[in-house]
Scaffold this active site. Structure first.
Site, mmCIF file in Angstrom:
data_model
loop_
_atom_site.group_PDB
_atom_site.id
_atom_site.type_symbol
_atom_site.label_atom_id
_atom_site.label_comp_id
_atom_site.label_asym_id
_atom_site.label_seq_id
_atom_site.Cartn_x
_atom_site.Cartn_y
_atom_site.Cartn_z
ATOM 1 N N GLY A 1 0.786 -1.219 0.000
ATOM 2 C CA GLY A 1 0.000 0.000 0.000
ATOM 3 C C GLY A 1 0.823 1.276 0.000
ATOM 4 O O GLY A 1 2.044 1.264 -0.186
ATOM 5 N N HIS B 1 20.167 4.265 32.528
ATOM 6 C CA HIS B 1 20.984 5.476 32.423
ATOM 7 C C HIS B 1 22.275 5.134 31.678
ATOM 8 O O HIS B 1 22.873 4.087 31.913
ATOM 9 C CB HIS B 1 21.336 5.983 33.823
ATOM 10 C CG HIS B 1 22.278 7.150 33.826
ATOM 11 N ND1 HIS B 1 21.861 8.432 33.536
ATOM 12 C CD2 HIS B 1 23.614 7.223 34.077
ATOM 13 C CE1 HIS B 1 22.903 9.248 33.612
ATOM 14 N NE2 HIS B 1 23.974 8.543 33.936
ATOM 15 N N GLY C 1 1.618 23.184 5.465
ATOM 16 C CA GLY C 1 2.604 23.106 6.546
ATOM 17 C C GLY C 1 2.269 22.068 7.588
ATOM 18 O O GLY C 1 2.569 22.247 8.766
#
Length: 465
Positions: A41, A444, A184
């Site tokens: 598609g 982290h 836009g």
């Protein structure tokens, strides 16, 4: 040609259609899928995938250009960059081809029969398909309409010649020197930004007072800043009136009613998409409509028994992952399972630079819905991983109910934040509260820590700001 009978017929092999067919096949539902072009598609062939390939190539080229101009603190320098755009397009086409073959292979693996041609309803259970070898009649117990959408054409700027849609923009054989983008929204800005990075002089013409009108100013501010840094021109409140006589410029009316002429090698029209509701025999069946879209209920059922509709043809949000989720659900319903549709946790991603992710309510939407809210915002300028990737622009923002701290919406703008969309959607899907996100240990150093910190901020005790 011998007629085909099946339990499920899917019309359209875009993301919604092919996922529906694959899942139905997995559940041993006798399934046929009809597609006029190649399986995959708009999204796979001329939309999501090729546009992201072009965006990535543009980002890499811009990076090298920064190194060449010594505009980086990393100490890297290279020679003047160059690009062979034909090779870029060939690389993009190679990715599309691999994915197209992959989808065809998955359909075959699920024992789905693919019929190539244009389908048209004779009645609610029968379609005729014009194939290369003649007319094929297919009768089905259940039919899924997954015909998708197409670019909207402006009467004063019909497609052809130098006026192109996103489809043609992704198949250009050279980078236009002057590109004017009419519209836009996210498609226009994604492609406009990419071509600006590749060297085009880009002007965006938007009729509304702001670009990306579906997002609030806080989210779009970093994008506007980067657009200005790229040298793109944004004209808001401006209307496209048509092409010049020679076809080398766009004629516009500015916000203060002045006529202007903008030089243009190509004019890319991206003012939206419309559902494909013609050409497949809608007039032969009796479907209730919701404006220009096919009306569906929470199980994607239409007003006709045994006829379902999914994806862009059913309305907003026109997102491939919405269509996929609907397709999977409908396949399972036809197989006998009890499913229903809930759209609250669908993330929308804008692949501009920086990227935007939004899922659930924005602060203003939450207020309009009657909620008293808490907002937590954590800037990437305080995130170690963002710093090490030169991506300090942007933030993560969490919107929660003031009373029970249930998360109502999450937004982010920043480098690579599209990859945070799954965790944002999961939080809404699972009914997370601020305490759930704040109490989840985030690795982290990663940008995902911004999500935890935004939740902590809403609770009143962010740790890193």
């Amino acid at each position: 040609m011998k007629d085909i009978s099946c339990k499920l017929l899917v019309i359209g092999a875009g993301p919604g259609g092919y996922i529906c067919a694959i899942r139905a096949g997995q559940l041993n539902v006798d399934t046929v899928i009809v597609e006029a072009a190649k399986v995959g598609g708009t999204c796979l062939m001329v939309g999501c995938i090729p546009s992201k390939a072009l965006i990535h190539a543009a980002q890499e080229f811009e990076k090298v250009a920064h190194f060449a101009a010594n505009r980086t603190p990393l100490g890297i320098s290279v020679g003047e960059p160059a690009i062979d755009f034909s090779k870029t397009i060939a690389w993009k086409d190679g990715i599309v081809s691999r994915l197209n073959n992959g989808v065809a292979g998955l359909l075959k693996k699920a024992n789905v029969k693919i019929v190539t041609g244009k389908a048209k309803f004779r009645d609610g259970k029968t379609v005729e398909v014009e194939t290369l070898t003649g007319q094929q009649i297919i009768r089905a117990e259940n039919v899924v309409i997954a015909t998708g959408s197409a670019p909207v054409e402006i009467p004063s700027l019909p497609f052809g010649g130098n006026v192109i849609s996103s489809t043609e923009a992704l198949a250009l054989n050279k980078i236009p020197e002057n590109l004017v983008v009419v519209g836009g929204g996210y498609i226009g800005l994604e492609l406009g930004t990419a071509f600006a990075k590749l060297g085009s002089k880009v002007t965006v013409v938007e009729a509304l007072p702001k670009i990306l009108p579906q997002y609030d100013a806080e989210l779009t501010r970093p994008i506007v800043k980067h657009i200005n840094e790229l040298g793109m021109t944004i004209l808001t409140g401006a209307k496209a009136k048509g092409m010049s006589t020679k076809g080398d410029a766009l004629l516009i009316e500015t916000v203060d009613d002045q006529d202007e002429r903008i030089p243009a090698d190509k004019v890319l029209v991206t003012v939206g998409r419309k559902p494909v509701t013609t050409g497949w025999g809608l007039e032969e069946i009796d479907l209730d409509m919701d404006g220009k879209f096919v009306r569906i209920d929470d199980k994607c059922r239409t007003s006709m028994r045994g006829v379902y509709a999914i994806g862009d043809v059913t309305g907003e949000p026109m997102l491939a992952h919405r269509a996929m989720a609907q397709g999977e659900m409908v396949a399972e319903i036809i197989a006998g399972e009890n499913r229903s549709w809930d759209k609250r946790a669908i993330a929308a991603v804008c692949f501009t630079d920086p990227e935007i992710v939004s899922v659930g309510f924005s602060p203003e939407e939450a207020k309009q819905a009657g909620h008293e809210i808490k907002i937590g915002l954590f800037p990437f300028a305080a995130n170690g991983r963002a710093m090490t990737q030169e991506g300090e622009e942007g933030f993560v923002r969490v919107v929660a109910a003031a009373g029970n701290h249930l998360i109502l919406g999450i937004q982010a703008v920043g480098q690579g934040v599209s990859e945070l969309s799954a965790s944002f959607a999961l939080a809404l899907e699972m009914g997370a509260r601020l305490e759930d996100i704040a109490g989840t240990i985030h690795a982290h150093p990663t940008q995902s820590e911004g999500f935890q910190e935004a939740a902590l901020k809403a609770l009143g005790h962010a740790l890193h700001i």
